[in-house]
Scaffold this motif. Structure first.
Motif, mmCIF file in Angstrom:
data_model
loop_
_atom_site.group_PDB
_atom_site.id
_atom_site.type_symbol
_atom_site.label_atom_id
_atom_site.label_comp_id
_atom_site.label_asym_id
_atom_site.label_seq_id
_atom_site.Cartn_x
_atom_site.Cartn_y
_atom_site.Cartn_z
ATOM 1 N N ARG A 132 -14.538 1.460 5.726
ATOM 2 C CA ARG A 132 -14.014 0.637 6.815
ATOM 3 C C ARG A 132 -15.157 -0.160 7.402
ATOM 4 N N LEU A 134 -6.587 3.342 -5.571
ATOM 5 C CA LEU A 134 -7.734 3.351 -4.668
ATOM 6 C C LEU A 134 -8.661 4.505 -5.033
ATOM 7 N N ARG A 174 0.888 -1.170 0.000
ATOM 8 C CA ARG A 174 0.000 0.000 0.000
ATOM 9 C C ARG A 174 0.920 1.213 0.000
ATOM 10 N N GLU A 199 -12.759 4.093 -0.056
ATOM 11 C CA GLU A 199 -12.520 3.067 0.953
ATOM 12 C C GLU A 199 -13.594 3.142 2.020
#
Length: 152
Positions: free
Chosen positions: A146, A141, A110, A144
């Motif tokens: 979570r 990306l 990452r 995102e």
């Protein structure tokens, strides 16, 4: 492995949401006394359920607007090659995580960068020059979310 009951799981979810929550507040939230909450929390910590407090930085707020996941396949395999690669890649500050994986690639990285031009610089000058690097695949990306872990 530690046996977890429903209260333990609720406690883990509460601590995951607020790592700085006090035993008193945790007890009130879960219907426990402060000493009972503290004992349960200590038991979970002693069992290694919590690795420790973590600081969750907002990369965008710090000026890193691009995150890229790289799949890296090494050109040569062997213990020395793996160790050399791991030692070199962990020295690159833009590389946030290094995961040794099984599958199409040997490693998953990452990487954060200020913008695409900055990422290209990191890729060309730092990552592509690492010992043993063969093929690299990149995924940028876009967003995102979570999600809670398996305890949720």
């Amino acid at each position: 492995m530690i046996d977890l009951d429903d209260t333990d799981r609720a406690m883990i979810r509460a601590v995951a949401a607020d790592a700085l929550i006090s035993a008193g507040a945790l007890g009130r939230q879960l219907g426990l006394s402060q000493p009972a909450a503290w004992r349960r929390l200590k038991r979970l910590r002693d069992a290694g359920v919590f690795r420790g407090p973590r600081l969750d930085l907002d990369a965008q707020a710090l000026g890193f607007s691009v995150t890229v996941f790289l799949g890296v396949k090494l050109a040569t395999k062997g213990r020395v090659s793996l160790e050399d690669f791991e030692r070199a890649v962990t020295a690159i500050p833009e590389v946030q995580t290094v995961e040794h994986v099984l599958g199409l690639y040997d490693y998953r990285l990452r990487v954060v960068a200020r913008d695409i031009a900055d990422f290209e610089r990191v890729l060309r000058r730092r990552i592509m020059t690492l010992p043993g690097v063969g093929n690299i695949d990149a995924n940028v990306l876009l967003s995102e979310e979570r999600l809670p872990g398996p305890i949720g």
